[in-house]
Design a protein around this motif. Structure first.
Motif, mmCIF file in Angstrom:
data_model
loop_
_atom_site.group_PDB
_atom_site.id
_atom_site.type_symbol
_atom_site.label_atom_id
_atom_site.label_comp_id
_atom_site.label_asym_id
_atom_site.label_seq_id
_atom_site.Cartn_x
_atom_site.Cartn_y
_atom_site.Cartn_z
ATOM 1 N N GLY A 1 0.787 -1.221 0.000
ATOM 2 C CA GLY A 1 0.000 0.000 0.000
ATOM 3 C C GLY A 1 0.819 1.270 0.000
ATOM 4 O O GLY A 1 0.308 2.352 -0.309
ATOM 5 N N LEU A 2 2.120 1.149 0.321
ATOM 6 C CA LEU A 2 2.940 2.345 0.455
ATOM 7 C C LEU A 2 3.095 3.130 -0.847
ATOM 8 O O LEU A 2 2.970 4.369 -0.828
ATOM 9 N N PRO A 3 3.363 2.499 -2.000
ATOM 10 C CA PRO A 3 3.521 3.306 -3.216
ATOM 11 C C PRO A 3 2.295 4.153 -3.538
ATOM 12 O O PRO A 3 2.417 5.303 -3.966
ATOM 13 N N GLY A 4 1.100 3.609 -3.338
ATOM 14 C CA GLY A 4 -0.106 4.377 -3.594
ATOM 15 C C GLY A 4 -0.249 5.534 -2.632
ATOM 16 O O GLY A 4 -0.644 6.645 -3.032
ATOM 17 N N LEU A 5 0.062 5.310 -1.355
ATOM 18 C CA LEU A 5 0.004 6.385 -0.370
ATOM 19 C C LEU A 5 0.939 7.520 -0.764
ATOM 20 O O LEU A 5 0.577 8.698 -0.694
ATOM 21 N N VAL A 6 2.148 7.169 -1.197
ATOM 22 C CA VAL A 6 3.116 8.190 -1.613
ATOM 23 C C VAL A 6 2.632 8.899 -2.874
ATOM 24 O O VAL A 6 2.633 10.134 -2.959
ATOM 25 N N ALA A 7 2.201 8.122 -3.865
ATOM 26 C CA ALA A 7 1.783 8.709 -5.139
ATOM 27 C C ALA A 7 0.568 9.609 -4.986
ATOM 28 O O ALA A 7 0.378 10.543 -5.778
ATOM 29 N N GLY A 8 -0.263 9.374 -3.970
ATOM 30 C CA GLY A 8 -1.463 10.173 -3.785
ATOM 31 C C GLY A 8 -1.239 11.510 -3.115
ATOM 32 O O GLY A 8 -2.131 12.367 -3.116
ATOM 33 N N ALA A 9 -0.042 11.720 -2.552
ATOM 34 C CA ALA A 9 0.206 12.946 -1.794
ATOM 35 C C ALA A 9 0.317 14.159 -2.713
ATOM 36 O O ALA A 9 0.854 14.074 -3.820
ATOM 37 N N ALA A 10 -0.171 15.293 -2.236
ATOM 38 C CA ALA A 10 0.009 16.557 -2.958
ATOM 39 C C ALA A 10 1.402 17.109 -2.742
ATOM 40 O O ALA A 10 1.935 17.845 -3.580
ATOM 41 N N ALA A 11 1.999 16.770 -1.602
ATOM 42 C CA ALA A 11 3.367 17.183 -1.290
ATOM 43 C C ALA A 11 3.934 16.192 -0.288
ATOM 44 O O ALA A 11 3.199 15.600 0.513
ATOM 45 N N PHE A 12 5.251 16.034 -0.320
ATOM 46 C CA PHE A 12 5.947 15.140 0.609
ATOM 47 C C PHE A 12 6.855 16.003 1.471
ATOM 48 O O PHE A 12 7.722 16.713 0.960
ATOM 49 N N ALA A 13 6.645 15.964 2.782
ATOM 50 C CA ALA A 13 7.442 16.758 3.722
ATOM 51 C C ALA A 13 8.554 15.900 4.298
ATOM 52 O O ALA A 13 8.304 14.793 4.788
ATOM 53 N N PHE A 14 9.770 16.428 4.264
ATOM 54 C CA PHE A 14 10.940 15.688 4.734
ATOM 55 C C PHE A 14 11.779 16.606 5.626
ATOM 56 O O PHE A 14 12.867 17.046 5.242
ATOM 57 N N PRO A 15 11.271 16.887 6.843
ATOM 58 C CA PRO A 15 11.926 17.867 7.713
ATOM 59 C C PRO A 15 12.960 17.272 8.667
ATOM 60 O O PRO A 15 13.246 17.859 9.716
#
Length: 361
Positions: A256-270
């Motif tokens: 399920g992880l690739p879909g969760l990532v692909a669905g994001a409008a932005a990815f935060a990496f703080p």
């Protein structure tokens, strides 16, 4: 070659993902590879199927045991199991726990250890384990120039950089298959963070940033050896005071992880400390814009592919810019990001490892 890779967990943490993917790439290159790991909480397998033989060493749960005592007991259990193992051409530990166990079982004279990032422990026994795993192994490898520079500055050791890989095709395929749509239907237009809630992941700053970002925050992952309940309480208290309601998913099934990532409008990496940034690289592979902390290691790995920010206000501003679509450079950055992720193949990473192994044989 007969190669034994060892890692501290069966859960989807970055070093474990690295270990499994490297093992499979070494297997594809024709080598006899086995992965050893500590298994907690009754685990009988890794978080995903693995295409090479595995050996799990059970660590039974003990009520009331401190984190430090649990780690030392884990090392002892793994040491005993490794002591009975047959000889191999290469022993390669992926963290300080397994390096200590391999060293205690068979000595450090031919041990290879990868440094993914450097930790800071205040518990004396854990600090000693961390130090021993940097000083004693015959060969250290690092996943980035920045980590290698830290090792050189702190311990005077030269550690070749072997890099990290990413299964870019899996995340690109999730985007092409529109696997993110169910997640968007569930959460709307969301900002995603992967890695859980812990100090090193910079979650408190992210919550501060999200107070001025008009989007839900979804947090995935986070299985760890350490007790971050105090920090989590601080994060949730601050979120409540700011009106931020993070959706905390915990570990997400691997499929399920690739879909969760692909669905994001932005990815935060703080993150405040990283060795490479595998989760952010997966987001780039899925075509998702990334806002990252402005760290030297992330500049090294992601320059030209992500938006950088130094602090919570900066992270907020960059996230708002991504969501508003007001960046004319976004298409070029997305293209650079996809190409960058695709360039980090596990087969190339395995080839660099094999060269390092052969140099010692």
């Amino acid at each position: 070659m007969k190669i034994r890779l060892s890692t501290y967990s069966t859960k989807p943490r970055g070093g474990v993902v690295h270990t499994l993917a490297l093992a499979e790439a070494l297997g594809r290159a024709g080598h006899d590879v086995e992965v050893w790991a500590l298994a907690r909480g009754g685990d009988t397998a890794f978080f995903r199927e693995v295409a090479v033989p595995i050996r799990l060493v059970e660590v039974p749960e003990l009520d009331g045991e401190s984190v430090g005592d649990r780690i030392l007991r884990s090392i002892a259990l793994l040491t005993d199991a490794l002591a009975a193992a047959g000889p191999v051409d290469v022993r390669h530990a992926q963290d300080c726990l397994t390096a200590n166990a391999e060293g205690a079982a068979h000595g450090y004279g031919d041990l290879v250890r990868t440094v993914h990032h450097l930790d800071q422990f205040t518990t004396p026994s854990l600090a000693a384990c961390h130090e021993r795993a940097l000083v004693e192994p015959a060969q250290l490898l690092c996943v980035s120039d920045a980590v290698a520079a830290e090792v050189a500055a702190g311990w005077g050791r030269t550690a070749p950089v072997v890099g990290n890989g990413v299964d870019a095709a899996r995340f690109a395929a999730a985007e092409a298959a529109r696997a993110g749509e169910p997640w968007r239907a569930r959460f709307g237009r969301y900002v995603l963070s992967v890695g859980g809630i812990e100090p090193r992941k910079g979650t408190l700053d992210l919550v501060e940033a999200m107070a001025s970002v008009d989007a839900p925050l979804v947090v995935a992952g986070g299985d760890t050896l350490f007790d971050y309940r105090g920090y989590r309480d601080e994060v949730f208290a601050r979120a409540a005071s700011l009106g931020v309601e993070p959706v905390v998913l915990g570990p997400v099934p691997d499929d399920g992880l690739p879909g969760l990532v692909a669905g994001a409008a932005a990815f935060a990496f703080p993150s405040t400390k990283e060795g490479f940034g595998l989760a952010a690289m997966e987001a780039l592979a899925a075509g998702v814009p990334v806002v990252a902390r402005d760290l030297p290691v992330l500049r090294e790995v992601f320059a030209g592919a992500v938006r950088f920010a130094a602090d919570a206000p900066g992270i907020a501003a960059e996230l708002r810019g991504v969501l508003a679509g007001d960046d004319p450079g976004a298409p070029a950055r997305t293209s650079v990001g996809r190409a960058l992720a695709a360039s980090h193949t596990w087969d190339a990473v395995a080839a660099r490892h094999l060269a390092a192994y052969r140099a010692r044989l």
